[in-house]
Design an enzyme around this catalytic site. Structure first.
Site, mmCIF file in Angstrom:
data_model
loop_
_atom_site.group_PDB
_atom_site.id
_atom_site.type_symbol
_atom_site.label_atom_id
_atom_site.label_comp_id
_atom_site.label_asym_id
_atom_site.label_seq_id
_atom_site.Cartn_x
_atom_site.Cartn_y
_atom_site.Cartn_z
ATOM 1 N N GLY A 58 23.780 18.317 -7.748
ATOM 2 C CA GLY A 58 23.348 17.505 -8.888
ATOM 3 C C GLY A 58 23.661 16.031 -8.701
ATOM 4 N N GLU A 81 2.444 1.329 6.846
ATOM 5 C CA GLU A 81 2.167 1.098 8.283
ATOM 6 C C GLU A 81 1.329 2.219 8.888
ATOM 7 O OE1 GLU A 81 2.724 -1.622 9.905
ATOM 8 O OE2 GLU A 81 3.882 -2.637 8.342
ATOM 9 N N GLY A 82 0.388 2.738 8.133
ATOM 10 C CA GLY A 82 -0.433 3.867 8.594
ATOM 11 C C GLY A 82 0.232 5.164 8.194
ATOM 12 N N THR A 83 -0.375 5.874 7.236
ATOM 13 C CA THR A 83 0.260 7.115 6.767
ATOM 14 C C THR A 83 0.392 8.100 7.940
ATOM 15 O OG1 THR A 83 -1.798 8.233 6.181
ATOM 16 C CG2 THR A 83 -0.801 6.836 4.476
HETATM 17 C C1 LIG Z 1 5.892 0.029 -0.906
HETATM 18 C C2 LIG Z 1 4.633 -0.183 -0.090
HETATM 19 C C3 LIG Z 1 4.616 -1.209 0.824
HETATM 20 C C4 LIG Z 1 3.473 -1.456 1.556
HETATM 21 N N1 LIG Z 1 3.482 -2.497 2.428
HETATM 22 C C5 LIG Z 1 2.372 -2.809 3.089
HETATM 23 C C6 LIG Z 1 2.346 -3.942 3.979
HETATM 24 O O1 LIG Z 1 3.344 -4.652 4.143
HETATM 25 N N2 LIG Z 1 1.209 -4.221 4.639
HETATM 26 C C7 LIG Z 1 0.082 -3.452 4.478
HETATM 27 O O2 LIG Z 1 -0.935 -3.761 5.106
HETATM 28 N N3 LIG Z 1 0.078 -2.370 3.659
HETATM 29 C C8 LIG Z 1 1.193 -2.036 2.951
HETATM 30 N N4 LIG Z 1 1.184 -0.959 2.108
HETATM 31 C C9 LIG Z 1 -0.055 -0.205 1.952
HETATM 32 C C10 LIG Z 1 0.042 1.066 2.750
HETATM 33 O O3 LIG Z 1 -0.130 0.822 4.116
HETATM 34 C C11 LIG Z 1 -1.079 1.966 2.191
HETATM 35 O O4 LIG Z 1 -0.548 2.504 0.994
HETATM 36 C C12 LIG Z 1 -1.494 3.010 3.160
HETATM 37 O O5 LIG Z 1 -2.235 2.434 4.210
HETATM 38 C C13 LIG Z 1 -2.313 4.082 2.477
HETATM 39 O O6 LIG Z 1 -3.476 3.534 1.911
HETATM 40 P P1 LIG Z 1 -3.857 3.888 0.404
HETATM 41 O O7 LIG Z 1 -2.663 3.693 -0.479
HETATM 42 O O8 LIG Z 1 -5.114 3.139 0.085
HETATM 43 O O9 LIG Z 1 -4.137 5.435 0.420
HETATM 44 P P2 LIG Z 1 -5.435 6.170 0.927
HETATM 45 O O10 LIG Z 1 -5.959 5.550 2.169
HETATM 46 O O11 LIG Z 1 -6.345 6.333 -0.248
HETATM 47 O O12 LIG Z 1 -4.806 7.569 1.333
HETATM 48 C C14 LIG Z 1 -4.338 8.521 0.341
HETATM 49 C C15 LIG Z 1 -3.854 9.740 1.062
HETATM 50 O O13 LIG Z 1 -4.930 10.333 1.797
HETATM 51 C C16 LIG Z 1 -4.551 10.487 3.146
HETATM 52 N N5 LIG Z 1 -5.708 10.272 4.011
HETATM 53 C C17 LIG Z 1 -6.560 9.216 4.015
HETATM 54 N N6 LIG Z 1 -7.495 9.342 4.965
HETATM 55 C C18 LIG Z 1 -7.230 10.528 5.581
HETATM 56 C C19 LIG Z 1 -7.851 11.253 6.638
HETATM 57 N N7 LIG Z 1 -8.932 10.777 7.294
HETATM 58 N N8 LIG Z 1 -7.301 12.433 7.009
HETATM 59 C C20 LIG Z 1 -6.207 12.933 6.371
HETATM 60 N N9 LIG Z 1 -5.588 12.300 5.351
HETATM 61 C C21 LIG Z 1 -6.097 11.130 4.970
HETATM 62 C C22 LIG Z 1 -3.487 9.462 3.412
HETATM 63 O O14 LIG Z 1 -2.643 9.841 4.469
HETATM 64 C C23 LIG Z 1 -2.752 9.441 2.077
HETATM 65 O O15 LIG Z 1 -1.776 10.461 2.050
HETATM 66 C C24 LIG Z 1 2.312 -0.662 1.383
HETATM 67 C C25 LIG Z 1 2.351 0.413 0.476
HETATM 68 C C26 LIG Z 1 3.479 0.648 -0.258
HETATM 69 C C27 LIG Z 1 3.481 1.791 -1.251
#
Ligand SMILES: Cc1cc2nc3c(=O)[nH]c(=O)nc-3n(C[C@H](O)[C@H](O)[C@H](O)COP(=O)(O)OP(=O)(O)OC[C@H]3O[C@@H](n4cnc5c(N)ncnc54)[C@H](O)[C@@H]3O)c2cc1C
Length: 97
Positions: A58, A81-83
């Site tokens: 807890g 930085e690329g999910t």
């Molecule tokens: C705290 C924070 C800091 C950040 N800092 C930066 C920064 O400094 N610079 C910057 O450029 N960006 C930054 N980002 C943005 C971050 O890189 C994006 O959130 C990320 O690229 C995901 O894009 P999105 O949120 O539009 O989600 P989406 O692209 O809509 O994706 C949503 C989900 O779907 C999944 N998904 C999407 N396409 C596919 C596919 N083809 N196959 C399987 N799964 C998929 C993704 O993995 C994710 O889980 C930041 C985000 C956060 C929350």
């Protein structure tokens, strides 16, 4: 649990250092290796911080202690930085090239 956490951290660290070393040598696999590092190390961070929170019970869940913040900090590394799903696409593309 501690042993598993330690082994995974060591593996992530070794992969990261190995990749940095290869990038310094302009290794042509740098895209593939970087994506492997990002995927593996951030998944390890998430797993290890989740286990750490669990071990603390807890208390782990409470904001008075650092576990939940560490877990949230680990989570964002899987997203920015690329999910990690996108890293898998990068890795697969490099493997199938
Ligand atoms: C705290 C924070 C800091 C950040 N800092 C930066 C920064 O400094 N610079 C910057 O450029 N960006 C930054 N980002 C943005 C971050 O890189 C994006 O959130 C990320 O690229 C995901 O894009 P999105 O949120 O539009 O989600 P989406 O692209 O809509 O994706 C949503 C989900 O779907 C999944 N998904 C999407 N396409 C596919 C596919 N083809 N196959 C399987 N799964 C998929 C993704 O993995 C994710 O889980 C930041 C985000 C956060 C929350």
């Amino acid at each position: 649990m501690f042993a598993d956490m330690a082994c995974q951290i060591e593996a992530a660290r070794a992969l990261t250092y190995q990749t940095c070393n290869l990038i310094d040598q302009s290794d042509p696999q740098k895209t593939y290796l970087s994506a492997c590092c990002k995927l593996f190390a951030t998944d390890v961070a998430m797993k290890v911080t989740t286990e750490a929170l669990q071990i603390a019970g807890g208390y782990g869940y409470m904001t008075d202690f650092p576990f939940e913040r560490m877990m949230r900090d680990a989570k964002i590394t899987q997203i920015y930085e690329g999910t990690n799903q996108i890293q898998k696409i990068v890795i697969a593309r490099e493997l199938l090239r």
